[in-house]
Design a protein around this motif. Structure first.
Motif, PDB file in Angstrom:
ATOM      1  N   GLU A   1      58.525  38.762  32.827  1.00 17.56           N
ATOM      2  CA  GLU A   1      59.378  39.942  33.006  1.00 17.56           C
ATOM      3  C   GLU A   1      59.027  41.041  32.008  1.00 17.56           C
ATOM      4  O   GLU A   1      59.029  42.229  32.357  1.00 17.56           O
ATOM      5  N   PHE A   2      58.702  40.637  30.782  1.00 13.41           N
ATOM      6  CA  PHE A   2      58.347  41.622  29.758  1.00 13.41           C
ATOM      7  C   PHE A   2      57.092  42.392  30.164  1.00 13.41           C
ATOM      8  O   PHE A   2      57.074  43.628  30.188  1.00 13.41           O
ATOM      9  N   TYR A   3      56.037  41.639  30.509  1.00 13.15           N
ATOM     10  CA  TYR A   3      54.796  42.304  30.891  1.00 13.15           C
ATOM     11  C   TYR A   3      54.917  42.976  32.256  1.00 13.15           C
ATOM     12  O   TYR A   3      54.257  43.986  32.524  1.00 13.15           O
ATOM     13  N   GLY A   4      55.759  42.421  33.114  1.00 14.84           N
ATOM     14  CA  GLY A   4      55.982  43.058  34.403  1.00 14.84           C
ATOM     15  C   GLY A   4      56.628  44.425  34.253  1.00 14.84           C
ATOM     16  O   GLY A   4      56.292  45.377  34.969  1.00 14.84           O
ATOM     17  N   SER A   5      57.560  44.549  33.303  1.00 13.51           N
ATOM     18  CA  SER A   5      58.211  45.845  33.078  1.00 13.51           C
ATOM     19  C   SER A   5      57.219  46.875  32.542  1.00 13.51           C
ATOM     20  O   SER A   5      57.269  48.056  32.895  1.00 13.51           O
TER      21      SER A   5
ATOM     22  N   PRO B   1      52.206  51.020  37.990  1.00 14.64           N
ATOM     23  CA  PRO B   1      52.985  50.474  39.106  1.00 14.64           C
ATOM     24  C   PRO B   1      52.094  50.023  40.258  1.00 14.64           C
ATOM     25  O   PRO B   1      51.088  50.662  40.569  1.00 14.64           O
ATOM     26  N   ASP B   2      52.492  48.889  40.855  1.00 16.26           N
ATOM     27  CA  ASP B   2      51.806  48.293  42.011  1.00 16.26           C
ATOM     28  C   ASP B   2      50.477  47.622  41.659  1.00 16.26           C
ATOM     29  O   ASP B   2      49.800  47.091  42.539  1.00 16.26           O
ATOM     30  N   THR B   3      50.087  47.635  40.384  1.00 20.49           N
ATOM     31  CA  THR B   3      48.860  46.945  39.994  1.00 20.49           C
ATOM     32  C   THR B   3      49.127  45.438  39.951  1.00 20.49           C
ATOM     33  O   THR B   3      50.126  45.014  39.370  1.00 20.49           O
ATOM     34  N   PRO B   4      48.253  44.623  40.566  1.00 20.22           N
ATOM     35  CA  PRO B   4      48.483  43.166  40.549  1.00 20.22           C
ATOM     36  C   PRO B   4      48.468  42.603  39.133  1.00 20.22           C
ATOM     37  O   PRO B   4      47.741  43.097  38.263  1.00 20.22           O
ATOM     38  N   MET B   5      49.284  41.587  38.898  1.00 14.07           N
ATOM     39  CA  MET B   5      49.268  40.860  37.632  1.00 14.07           C
ATOM     40  C   MET B   5      48.513  39.558  37.843  1.00 14.07           C
ATOM     41  O   MET B   5      48.721  38.858  38.839  1.00 14.07           O
ATOM     42  N   TRP B   6      47.644  39.225  36.897  1.00 13.87           N
ATOM     43  CA  TRP B   6      46.817  38.029  37.027  1.00 13.87           C
ATOM     44  C   TRP B   6      47.196  37.007  35.964  1.00 13.87           C
ATOM     45  O   TRP B   6      47.350  37.344  34.795  1.00 13.87           O
TER      46      TRP B   6
ATOM     47  N   ALA C   1      51.403  40.477  46.308  1.00 10.08           N
ATOM     48  CA  ALA C   1      50.499  39.379  46.647  1.00 10.08           C
ATOM     49  C   ALA C   1      49.545  39.785  47.757  1.00 10.08           C
ATOM     50  O   ALA C   1      48.357  39.451  47.718  1.00 10.08           O
ATOM     51  N   VAL C   2      50.048  40.501  48.760  1.00  9.59           N
ATOM     52  CA  VAL C   2      49.187  40.945  49.855  1.00  9.59           C
ATOM     53  C   VAL C   2      48.111  41.891  49.340  1.00  9.59           C
ATOM     54  O   VAL C   2      46.933  41.774  49.701  1.00  9.59           O
ATOM     55  N   LYS C   3      48.488  42.825  48.476  1.00 10.85           N
ATOM     56  CA  LYS C   3      47.507  43.771  47.934  1.00 10.85           C
ATOM     57  C   LYS C   3      46.420  43.044  47.163  1.00 10.85           C
ATOM     58  O   LYS C   3      45.232  43.374  47.279  1.00 10.85           O
ATOM     59  N   ALA C   4      46.824  42.052  46.365  1.00 13.56           N
ATOM     60  CA  ALA C   4      45.844  41.284  45.603  1.00 13.56           C
ATOM     61  C   ALA C   4      44.915  40.520  46.538  1.00 13.56           C
ATOM     62  O   ALA C   4      43.696  40.470  46.324  1.00 13.56           O
ATOM     63  N   ASN C   5      45.480  39.929  47.604  1.00 12.49           N
ATOM     64  CA  ASN C   5      44.661  39.188  48.553  1.00 12.49           C
ATOM     65  C   ASN C   5      43.695  40.097  49.297  1.00 12.49           C
ATOM     66  O   ASN C   5      42.536  39.730  49.542  1.00 12.49           O
ATOM     67  N   LEU C   6      44.163  41.283  49.679  1.00 16.49           N
ATOM     68  CA  LEU C   6      43.298  42.209  50.401  1.00 16.49           C
ATOM     69  C   LEU C   6      42.127  42.655  49.536  1.00 16.49           C
ATOM     70  O   LEU C   6      41.007  42.802  50.033  1.00 16.49           O
TER      71      LEU C   6
END
Length: 227
Positions: free
Chosen positions: A23-27, A34-39, A81-86
């Motif tokens: 949550e910390f890194y997600g914020s 924004p909208d960048t995938p987290m790995w 998840a879809v964006k990361a998969n695409l």
């Protein structure tokens, strides 16, 4: 983060700390990218302040729980998840186009198409799910040309099952008898591959449950499955 003790190793307070970290890194991600995938690149025993029992069986519960929590959180962000998969598929398709005999990359592309289809199916985007499952099946066909072994048969069965499940959902949503017929056709193919493997004693115990899954889906078509 304070150190904990082995007595607390299975408590919610200890196990949930990884969610707080996400949550910390997600914020921060939401604020600056924004909208960048987290790995997820590592789940080490130094997480949550570390623990002195990292090399014992007790830590295996933390490890599995951490992976499950983070996977659940990621799937909750289905758009992410879809964006990361695409993006992964874009790279994988380029690789497999340039090297169509690379079995491992063909397999990874097949699995990624299936995973993306799974997300769309959960979202109720049935047409999109079906399209991605069909693309995954195309990659199984490519792999079978290289080596049509028992592993390929399992992957082909899985693709047929997923296409069948998507057709079943379409049939239920739209009262579509043609989709129901298609669903049964694909599910029977999925079942036949697994039964052939079992007859040859090539269906490992780890895959026996897939026969149960296919039979359950076939029952939904209103006709009994093959024995």
């Amino acid at each position: 983060m304070p150190q904990t003790t082995a007595d607390d190793a299975l408590t919610e307070d200890w196990l949930s700390r990884t969610s707080g970290t996400r949550e910390f890194y997600g914020s921060l991600r939401d604020q600056y990218e924004p909208d960048t995938p987290m790995w997820l690149t590592e789940t080490a025993d130094a997480a949550c302040g570390g623990n002195p029992w990292a090399n014992t069986f007790l830590d295996s519960f933390r490890y599995l729980d951490q992976l499950g929590r983070l996977a659940r959180d990621a799937m909750g962000q289905s758009g992410e998840a879809v964006k990361a998969n695409l993006e992964s598929l874009r790279i994988l398709e380029e690789i497999t186009t340039n090297d169509p005999s690379n079995f491992e990359f063909l397999k990874q592309t097949h699995l990624t198409y299936n995973k993306t289809g799974d997300i769309f199916l959960r979202q109720g985007k049935l047409t999109e799910a079906l399209a991605y499952y069909r693309k995954g099946m195309d990659y199984v066909a490519q792999m079978s040309k290289l080596n049509d072994n028992s592993q390929i048969a399992v992957l082909r069965s899985e693709s047929n099952r997923k296409v069948g499940e998507a057709q079943l959902a379409i049939a239920a949503a739209h009262k579509d008898s043609a989709a129901l017929t298609e669903a049964r056709s694909y599910l029977l193919k999925a079942q036949e591959d697994l039964l052939n493997l079992r007859r040859r004693n090539e269906l490992g115990k780890n895959y026996e449950h897939k026969l149960i899954l296919v039979s359950a889906e076939l029952d939904k078509t209103g006709q009994p499955s093959n024995p």
